[in-house]
Design an enzyme around this catalytic site. Sequence first.
Site, PDB file in Angstrom:
ATOM      1  N   CYS A 249     -49.260  20.238 -29.530  1.00 50.78           N
ATOM      2  CA  CYS A 249     -47.810  20.153 -29.386  1.00 50.78           C
ATOM      3  C   CYS A 249     -47.047  21.167 -30.235  1.00 50.78           C
ATOM      4  CB  CYS A 249     -47.344  18.737 -29.743  1.00 50.78           C
ATOM      5  SG  CYS A 249     -48.055  17.451 -28.686  1.00 50.78           S
ATOM      6  N   HIS A 328     -52.173  25.722 -41.122  1.00 45.78           N
ATOM      7  CA  HIS A 328     -53.355  25.255 -40.389  1.00 45.78           C
ATOM      8  C   HIS A 328     -54.295  24.549 -41.364  1.00 45.78           C
ATOM      9  CE1 HIS A 328     -56.431  24.995 -37.401  1.00 45.78           C
ATOM     10  NE2 HIS A 328     -55.868  25.865 -36.584  1.00 45.78           N
ATOM     11  N   HIS A 412     -29.016  21.240 -38.926  1.00 44.23           N
ATOM     12  CA  HIS A 412     -29.622  20.532 -37.794  1.00 44.23           C
ATOM     13  C   HIS A 412     -31.139  20.509 -37.933  1.00 44.23           C
ATOM     14  CE1 HIS A 412     -25.661  20.850 -35.946  1.00 44.23           C
ATOM     15  NE2 HIS A 412     -25.694  22.144 -36.219  1.00 44.23           N
ATOM     16  N   HIS A 416     -40.414  17.391 -33.687  1.00 40.37           N
ATOM     17  CA  HIS A 416     -41.171  17.102 -32.477  1.00 40.37           C
ATOM     18  C   HIS A 416     -41.182  15.610 -32.175  1.00 40.37           C
ATOM     19  CE1 HIS A 416     -44.257  16.714 -29.532  1.00 40.37           C
ATOM     20  NE2 HIS A 416     -45.149  16.227 -30.362  1.00 40.37           N
ATOM     21  N   ASN A 449     -42.469  12.198 -24.737  1.00 38.34           N
ATOM     22  CA  ASN A 449     -43.140  13.279 -25.459  1.00 38.34           C
ATOM     23  C   ASN A 449     -43.516  14.358 -24.447  1.00 38.34           C
ATOM     24  OD1 ASN A 449     -44.850  15.001 -26.852  1.00 38.34           O
ATOM     25  ND2 ASN A 449     -46.065  13.385 -27.779  1.00 38.34           N
TER      26      ASN A 449
END
Length: 524
Positions: A249, A328, A412, A416, A449
């Site tokens: 995602c 990562h 703002h 996700h 989602n």
Amino acid sequence: MAQQSGENTTDLIGDQKNEKRDNNNLPDFKLSVKLKYVKLGYHYLISNFMYFMLIPLILTIISSTAHMSLHSVHDMVQISMDLVKYNFVTGFLCTAVLVFLSTVYFMSRPRKVYLVNFACYKPDSARKVSRELFMDRTNNLGIFSQPNVEFQKKILERSGLGQDTYFPEALIRVPPNPCMVEARKEAELVMFGAIDELLAKTGVKAKEIGVLVVNCSLFNPTPSLSAMIVNHYKLRGNILSYNLGGMGCSAGLISIDLAKELLQVHANTYALVVSTENITQNWYWGNDRSMLLSNCLFRMGGAAILLSNKWSDRRRSKYQLIHTVRTHKGAEDKSYTCVYQKEDEDKKIGVSLSKDLMAVAGQSLKANITTLGPLVLPMSEQLLFFVALVAKKAFNFKIKPYIPDFKLAFEHFCIHAGGRAVLDELEKNLELTDWHMEPSRMTLYRFGNTSSSSLWYELAYAEAKGRIKKGHRTWQIAFGSGFKCNSAVWRALRTINPAQEKNPWIDEIDNFPVPVPKLTPITS
């Protein structure tokens, strides 16, 4: 799902624990009005420190000027003659070096990247799936055990998804038909729908696009999705096209970062970024509960974004890309396997979500904001964070890590919309308000989602509400398999007038319930 995930989480930032205060502990200083004004004064002092430092300099200049006024006219003429005696060649060389260094500086500066416009695909009403319809199709398939049917019902009731999310036609019809042909139809419908709207908004011709980046995690046909776009729009033969798969995602922001890097190398061109997910062939048909979660959360959607490095596009662009930060954590086995596509005991393929997902997401977010913080936070917040870190690490003080106030850096937040539990944890640990979380919660409620494209539905919501003003900064945060946490920071180049925008929210924003209504139990 939200409750189950919440029970297995660790704190998102540092080693904080949700312990109730007792009467022997210090009071909650956040409720102290006096401390509030002390902190405001502190931020003001640090933020304007350089201006305060100018005061002694100005006083010194005034004093020197007054002293010079005491010299005679003859002394002033003599000083001027001494200055003329400097070697002309030395002056010329200094000027040449200055010009050379200035040229190198301006040539080596990163090119500015502008977001000209973006478009989010809104499926037609025939593809709407209420929670009752979802459960009806799930129950009538006859492949799920009754306990797992009830399990999915419970997840759906707690998910934060509303009654108007969308499914591809192949999964709605009876019986379902999740084949390759239908998956290609879904991909074409979503991608071409978003791109058509984007090209209409911007007036850019397909032949002007020099870079194409497409991301879709689970559906990777041959030819690729990027080739599908090249063929449909007859893009030019020397286009730089990339197709990112298996990146989860957060791949949407990876695509933005890749496009940004390519725009640094290739001048005077446009980059088209397409973010989507395809669920036609990725519906799970087994009874492993860790894999059933994705059936309940993921929905149909996609977005197209047009980036430019042309200076002439600055005036008509909406935003400028300020920072991208990628983290990562795949080197750690627990992070690597927490979102994992595999076969169950019956050889049914699905995506398993680990119970450690929230803890892994928290650690990834912590690493990401540690890098992002110094780039965006005011110096006052950085000093407080540094002092707290030194006190804990160097002097072993038993204090909680200082959580920087990111509301001082951004107006703002687009987080996700992976699920209600994720949004709840980020709201708590970043100390955001309901107003800041509204775009994310509304997107989850209205569209579900939609994977990597959810960030753009959230930004579209903020635009439709008339919230985006010139100079405002927006932080997009996304999580994905691997495990990754990625951020992008945008600055608005103009005030967005919702009346002049075509937007997936614009037809319903005035009547849309705020805050998100509480979900009622599924009756059928």
